[in-house]
Scaffold this motif. Sequence first.
Motif, mmCIF file in Angstrom:
data_model
loop_
_atom_site.group_PDB
_atom_site.id
_atom_site.type_symbol
_atom_site.label_atom_id
_atom_site.label_comp_id
_atom_site.label_asym_id
_atom_site.label_seq_id
_atom_site.Cartn_x
_atom_site.Cartn_y
_atom_site.Cartn_z
ATOM 1 N N GLN A 48 -0.180 4.413 0.314
ATOM 2 C CA GLN A 48 -0.902 3.484 1.323
ATOM 3 C C GLN A 48 -2.141 3.809 1.698
ATOM 4 O OE1 GLN A 48 1.251 0.836 2.488
ATOM 5 N NE2 GLN A 48 2.700 1.778 0.996
ATOM 6 N N TRP A 49 -2.817 4.794 1.202
ATOM 7 C CA TRP A 49 -4.201 5.019 1.669
ATOM 8 C C TRP A 49 -5.124 3.945 1.433
ATOM 9 C CZ3 TRP A 49 -4.561 10.881 -0.779
ATOM 10 C CH2 TRP A 49 -3.711 11.568 0.197
ATOM 11 N N GLU A 50 -5.024 3.310 0.398
ATOM 12 C CA GLU A 50 -6.079 2.242 0.175
ATOM 13 C C GLU A 50 -6.001 1.085 1.351
ATOM 14 O OE1 GLU A 50 -7.249 -1.309 -3.347
ATOM 15 O OE2 GLU A 50 -5.614 0.270 -3.680
ATOM 16 N N ALA A 51 -4.608 1.099 1.774
ATOM 17 C CA ALA A 51 -4.632 -0.051 2.891
ATOM 18 C C ALA A 51 -5.156 0.742 4.204
ATOM 19 C CB ALA A 51 -3.140 -0.579 2.892
ATOM 20 N N THR A 52 -4.705 1.920 4.563
ATOM 21 C CA THR A 52 -4.814 2.432 5.724
ATOM 22 C C THR A 52 -6.363 3.052 6.029
ATOM 23 O OG1 THR A 52 -4.223 4.634 4.955
ATOM 24 C CG2 THR A 52 -2.650 2.905 5.841
ATOM 25 N N LEU A 53 -7.152 3.399 4.991
ATOM 26 C CA LEU A 53 -8.399 4.076 5.050
ATOM 27 C C LEU A 53 -9.366 3.089 6.078
ATOM 28 C CD1 LEU A 53 -9.209 6.126 2.055
ATOM 29 C CD2 LEU A 53 -9.371 6.771 4.459
ATOM 30 N N PRO A 54 -9.483 1.630 5.603
ATOM 31 C CA PRO A 54 -10.639 0.993 6.021
ATOM 32 C C PRO A 54 -10.522 1.077 7.523
ATOM 33 C CG PRO A 54 -9.520 -0.231 4.262
ATOM 34 C CD PRO A 54 -8.507 0.997 4.338
#
Length: 606
Positions: free
Chosen positions: A478-484
């Motif tokens: 999920q990091w790609e979605a949560t990072l921004p």
Amino acid sequence: MRSHGCGDLRSSSVDQGVELSGWVDRRRDHGGVIFVDLRDRSGTVQITVDPDLGPEAFAVAEHLRNETVVQVQGRVRLRPQESLNTRLATGEVEVLASQLTVLNAVRKPLPFPVSVHDEENTREELRLRHRYLDLRRGRMNGNLRLRARTIQAARRFLEEQGFIEVETPVLTRSTPEGARDYLVPSRVCGGEWFALPQSPQLFKQLLMVGGIERYYQVARCFRDEDLRADRQPEFTQLDIEMSFMGQEEILELNEALIASIWKAVKGVELPRPFPRLSWHEAMERYGTDRPDTRYGMELTNVSDLVAGMGFKVFSGAVAAGGSVKCIAVPGGNDALSNVRIKPGGDVFSEAQAAGAGGLAFIRVREGGEIDTIGAIKDNLSAATKAELIERTGAVPGTLLLFGAGDTATVNKALDRVRQYLARELGLVKPERENDCWNFLWVVDFPMFEFNAGENRFEALHHPFCAPNADDLGTDPAQWEATLPAARAQAYDLVLNGLELGGGSLRIHDSALQRQVLQTVGLSPEEAERQFGFLMEALDLGAPPHGGLAFGIDRMVMLLAGEESIRDTIAFPKTQQARCLLTQAPADVAPQQLSDLHVASTWVEPE
């Protein structure tokens, strides 16, 4: 060549024979007796040259020019009661000269007065061109001594806390860190380049991987960016990194460091803990992430109040996704005329310089009545007017200044106007008189900001900051979605509206580091090419770590009460990044370029 420093002599030295060396600060001929103020790094003392007691010395003294380097032999005696000088540490005594020797004469006219007694303003260009003379003056000499005491206090504190000083390379590789790099071509490796470090960021992280655990360095850093009063192309950081410490522990340790510096240098006991604001709250209340909290006039968001009113400048800004904010200026009705707020006025110009089209205003009168342009007054209901006055805390005599538009521009404009008015209205003292030290931690920065022009995310600080674990989540998928949208575990220390230093916890997981680099637009191949050595280190037992860096030049500027960091640096550059003393940068011989496998394409502009 000397037995004492000029500034070391006191009444306890009376009747001692002394030998002094220094510069002639000034010479005064009082009808047969010549007085010379002799200066060295320790201070100034009066030399008395009497023709009856030292005829040879008197013959030399008759022809002395200011800044001549001399040696004096003589005996210390008390000054007559009527000529005591309470402004000098040596003002009770004088040295009766028996011998006076010129060590080096001044053979050219001085470009400006150098005496410690002379406080006249000299053009900065002239001061920088002859910096070696400027350094003899009391102001610059004092600033460099203060700088030395500041660094000594920091070293002493950090070493007591178990930190060790480690030097990191100055010749390194170019990495994307925000500003332009200064590049150095390699003679040995043709076609390849070193970069001068913008900071020791990657090396100090590698020192943590190397088990150093507590590192510091007084580090030279280089950035090829547009200059201003508190920027130089080469500058000095107090760089600190530590392992196995969380954010709270890091902030607490660095508060203690700053408190120890202020105690050692200024004799000031700083109240602790320092206040904190989240980045979001700082932007909302002050329009900047480095707010000056010495005075009020905070920004008030009134977007909800004016969203539906008929004044299209306000309602249109809100409808377009922007904001309407205002600052309440106590006593502003009397202090600021309409002329100053309207086009052509100084307050208007400040807002315009920050990108705003202008400022709307409301003057609050007795009984809650308001005075403003018809387009605002006619579209402001009684209920909205009452809510506006209550929300801003306005009283009769208050001036409300409004910014409307996209939120970033509104924040920038009102922040600039707020700072300008604080100086104009005397809400802050001049720098040299400042005795108010409002420290503030700004925390919870966003990890990224969106660059609309390039259609990509950029790291707000740098791409090695650790994200907040609560925002990131525990699932790497999920990091790609949560990072921004994540907050960074980053923090800045602000003092009186200037950023004194900043840092963060660092990423110590290679998978997360790769995802962050991908979020800022680096392909896996480019990330590996630029930072493969870091990722490999993170895979080989990297501890949790974090740190920060303080700007030494800016810190000393504030401690010294100066308005420019150039007055805290021995040999600074101008705002055009030139050294007026050495005339650098300069041409080099064609053979030097050939040896480095480079050629210049520069063409003089017509």
